[in-house]
Design an enzyme around this catalytic site. Sequence first.
Site, PDB file in Angstrom:
ATOM      1  N   THR A  33     -25.553 -12.571   4.907  1.00  0.00           N
ATOM      2  CA  THR A  33     -24.261 -12.819   5.544  1.00  0.00           C
ATOM      3  C   THR A  33     -23.144 -12.600   4.530  1.00  0.00           C
ATOM      4  O   THR A  33     -23.296 -12.910   3.354  1.00  0.00           O
ATOM      5  CB  THR A  33     -24.206 -14.261   6.078  1.00  0.00           C
ATOM      6  OG1 THR A  33     -25.178 -14.405   7.122  1.00  0.00           O
ATOM      7  CG2 THR A  33     -22.833 -14.601   6.642  1.00  0.00           C
ATOM      8  N   SER A  35     -19.322 -10.117   3.500  1.00  0.00           N
ATOM      9  CA  SER A  35     -18.725  -8.782   3.567  1.00  0.00           C
ATOM     10  C   SER A  35     -19.614  -7.710   2.960  1.00  0.00           C
ATOM     11  O   SER A  35     -19.730  -6.600   3.500  1.00  0.00           O
ATOM     12  CB  SER A  35     -17.359  -8.793   2.878  1.00  0.00           C
ATOM     13  OG  SER A  35     -17.485  -9.152   1.505  1.00  0.00           O
ATOM     14  N   LYS A 102     -24.103 -19.039  -3.787  1.00  0.00           N
ATOM     15  CA  LYS A 102     -23.900 -18.458  -2.472  1.00  0.00           C
ATOM     16  C   LYS A 102     -23.347 -19.513  -1.531  1.00  0.00           C
ATOM     17  O   LYS A 102     -23.403 -20.697  -1.828  1.00  0.00           O
ATOM     18  CB  LYS A 102     -25.219 -17.907  -1.913  1.00  0.00           C
ATOM     19  CG  LYS A 102     -25.694 -16.647  -2.653  1.00  0.00           C
ATOM     20  CD  LYS A 102     -26.994 -16.088  -2.089  1.00  0.00           C
ATOM     21  CE  LYS A 102     -26.980 -15.889  -0.603  1.00  0.00           C
ATOM     22  NZ  LYS A 102     -25.874 -15.019  -0.148  1.00  0.00           N
ATOM     23  N   GLY A 103     -22.830 -19.061  -0.414  1.00  0.00           N
ATOM     24  CA  GLY A 103     -22.333 -20.004   0.586  1.00  0.00           C
ATOM     25  C   GLY A 103     -20.858 -19.895   0.858  1.00  0.00           C
ATOM     26  O   GLY A 103     -20.315 -20.693   1.615  1.00  0.00           O
ATOM     27  N   GLY A 104     -20.195 -18.895   0.243  1.00  0.00           N
ATOM     28  CA  GLY A 104     -18.776 -18.705   0.523  1.00  0.00           C
ATOM     29  C   GLY A 104     -18.507 -18.423   1.989  1.00  0.00           C
ATOM     30  O   GLY A 104     -17.447 -18.760   2.522  1.00  0.00           O
ATOM     31  N   GLU A 111     -29.485 -18.799   4.603  1.00  0.00           N
ATOM     32  CA  GLU A 111     -29.705 -17.783   3.576  1.00  0.00           C
ATOM     33  C   GLU A 111     -30.805 -18.204   2.600  1.00  0.00           C
ATOM     34  O   GLU A 111     -31.660 -17.400   2.220  1.00  0.00           O
ATOM     35  CB  GLU A 111     -28.402 -17.510   2.820  1.00  0.00           C
ATOM     36  CG  GLU A 111     -27.375 -16.744   3.628  1.00  0.00           C
ATOM     37  CD  GLU A 111     -26.028 -16.653   2.937  1.00  0.00           C
ATOM     38  OE1 GLU A 111     -25.288 -15.708   3.261  1.00  0.00           O
ATOM     39  OE2 GLU A 111     -25.710 -17.507   2.087  1.00  0.00           O
TER      40      GLU A 111
END
Length: 260
Positions: A33, A35, A102-104, A111
């Site tokens: 997940t 951009s 991660k996790g923005g 994930e």
Amino acid sequence: MSGELSPIDRAKFVAAKRAVDFVEDGMRVGLGTGSTAAWMVRCLGELVRDEGLKIRGIPTSTRTAELARQVGIEVTSLDEAKWLDLTIDGADEFDDELNLIKGGGGALLQEKIVATASDQMIVIADVAKQVSNLGAFPLPVEVIPFGWQTTKALVEETLVSLDVLGRETTLRMNGTSPFVTDEGNYIVDLHLNRISNARQMALVMNQIPGVVENGLFIDICDVVIIGHGDGKVEIRDINAGTVNEERIDFVDNDNLFADI
């Protein structure tokens, strides 16, 4: 297409383009997940459409699932797939040992579950995501809504005993309401500036009642593919101990990318 992209988007695109070379016919592939991961999903869709690649995609969020279906990738669940050959995802930060934050995008729980259920995890990122110490990017901690303020206070109390440069914590918002993950939870972002011991941090955070998961991915990533705006990619394999550089040619006409 390439002429309309910023250097950062070109870097993301070439990293994604190189990453899909690892995908083989018949694989069960975790779809990340964010951009950069969105570029990867579209590149996979191109292979499905033009080369007849047959894979099953296991998305890590509802928005990734929607995009995968749009570009023609067969989507299934982790429960159905049970175990994956490969997961390709982005990262907000990575260090020299290929540990990640991660996790923005708010999908850290799914994930991490998908990545750890895979034989291999490949991270795609632009060069700006590389850091010597994790922590400049806020560390997401997913918490259940019940008693979230108490959980947040326990997190803040725990940070006092950890070697970090900052201790500010904020509830992630979506406008005037708390941001809600796909699992119905909240996210508390920890503004730590620098995490001296990421392994310790990951273990300690998950011991706090109310915390579901944190955004530190320790010893999960196998390969990082770093994209540059000039088309260069650097491939770092932590298991093989290798670093290779290549160059990716841009594709100038592909309707899969027309709306990016």
